[in-house]
Design an enzyme around this catalytic site. Structure first.
Site, short mmCIF file in Angstrom:
data_model
loop_
_atom_site.label_atom_id
_atom_site.label_comp_id
_atom_site.label_asym_id
_atom_site.label_seq_id
_atom_site.Cartn_x
_atom_site.Cartn_y
_atom_site.Cartn_z
N ARG A 51 -12.55 -4.57 -0.93
CA ARG A 51 -13.58 -4.02 -1.42
C ARG A 51 -13.27 -2.99 -2.51
NH1 ARG A 51 -14.49 -5.96 3.13
NH2 ARG A 51 -12.56 -5.01 3.57
N THR A 52 -12.57 -2.27 -2.11
CA THR A 52 -12.37 -1.17 -3.12
C THR A 52 -11.93 -1.43 -4.36
OG1 THR A 52 -11.90 0.45 -1.22
CG2 THR A 52 -11.34 1.36 -3.34
N HIS A 129 -10.88 9.35 1.23
CA HIS A 129 -11.56 7.98 0.27
C HIS A 129 -12.99 8.38 -0.18
CE1 HIS A 129 -12.07 4.05 -0.84
NE2 HIS A 129 -11.65 3.39 0.55
N1 CP Z 1 -13.64 0.09 2.67
C1 CP Z 1 -12.59 0.03 2.17
O1 CP Z 1 -11.85 0.76 1.87
O2 CP Z 1 -11.98 -1.34 2.22
P1 CP Z 1 -10.83 -1.98 1.50
O3 CP Z 1 -9.69 -1.57 2.19
O4 CP Z 1 -11.00 -3.40 1.34
O5 CP Z 1 -10.89 -1.57 0.09
#
Ligand code: CP
Length: 302
Positions: A51-52, A129
């Site tokens: 996602r990020t 985050h």
């Molecule tokens: N929410 C999140 O940080 O997902 P990813 O680790 O897939 O980026």
């Protein structure tokens, strides 16, 4: 030039402004098509992400900019021993803005000492985050219309969960009430509880997922993060400690929303996905809009 390492690097006013811009982007995306034309985002991901990284890249492309980067330490010269400082000194010459994820807490602080362009922490170990938090805040604001007087349940890996640490700090600008649900091994670290005490924000702790479920306005579930454990025996003891299924939602507030930064394992079963409470996929989509807002903000393109 400014770096965002921690959500507390943004004032309450700036958070409000970014949420408002993200709202406007959702309503009128065509207005923003050319905002970052001729600008380059570097995504330096030393740790896996779906996602990020993809939402940062999609955000920059949607703003008319371009993207370079790598999606694992193994595909960068980190594997040959290059330091973060040297990597950033080099990328300064290639990009106008950097999004960096690293498994070591504090790595973005080191990077920020060497960057000549805005740098955004895209997650550092169990620390922070901040852009996930902006996605969480946008989602909460859309669904509740406010950040005030909400009861927020945080459940799962509260020790290593960087998303819950950043969310708790961001919401401290407002007047929430928290419920922390975790096994003893993964309780919310004292430093964050002291932070809330200083701000007179109430919280209660439990190890039972159902104990305070009915009072929640938002339930924020998290994954038990195997990659943060040094002893896998300890991980095995707690990995299945919570599993939210649809039958457990019968007594909750009709407007209660379930968020999760994703990826999920068994902590939310798939039968929850089709309930009116499930908002985690919308939350992931919102991540792209807030990243569009923060990229354009840091590049001075408002
Ligand atoms: N929410 C999140 O940080 O997902 P990813 O680790 O897939 O980026």
């Amino acid at each position: 030039m400014r770096s965002i390492i921690n959500i507390l690097d943004l004032s309450a006013g700036e958070i409000d402004q970014l949420i408002a811009v993200a709202d406007d982007i959702m309503a009128q995306p065509e207005k923003y098509n050319e905002v970052c034309r001729h600008k380059i985002l570097a995504t330096l991901f030393f740790e896996p992400s779906t996602r990020t990284r993809l939402s940062f890249e999609s955000a920059m492309l949607s703003l008319g900019g371009q993207v370079i980067g790598f999606s694992g330490a193994d595909s960068s010269s980190a594997v040959k021993g290059e330091t973060i400082a040297d990597t950033i000194e080099v990328v300064n010459g290639y990009a106008d803005i950097i999004a960096m994820r690293h498994p070591k807490e504090g790595a973005p602080v080191v990077a920020s000492m060497h960057t000549a362009v805005p740098l955004i922490n895209a997650g550092d170990g169990g620390h922070f985050h901040p852009t996930q938090t902006l996605a969480d805040l946008l989602t909460i604001h859309h669904e509740k219309g406010t950040f005030d007087n909400l009861t927020i349940g945080l459940c799962g890996d509260l020790k290593y969960g960087r998303t819950v640490h950043s969310l708790l700090q961001a919401l401290s600008h407002f007047s929430p009430e928290f419920t922390f649900t975790a096994p003893d091994e993964l309780k919310m670290p004292q430093v964050y509880k002291d932070f809330l005490k200083e701000k007179n924000i109430p919280y209660r702790e439990t190890s039972s997922l159902t104990e305070y479920l009915d009072s929640a306005d938002i339930l924020y579930m998290t994954r038990i993060q195997q990659e943060r454990f040094t002893d896998l025996v300890e991980y095995e003891k707690v990995k299945n400690v919570y599993s939210l299924n649809s039958s457990m939602l019968s007594g909750v507030k009709p407007s209660m929303k379930i968020l999760h930064p994703l990826p999920r394992l068994q902590e939310i079963t798939q039968d929850v996905d089709n309930t009116e409470h499930a908002y985690y996929f919308k939350q992931a989509e919102n991540g792209m809009y807030v990243r569009m807002a923060i990229i354009s903000y840091l590049l001075g393109k408002r």
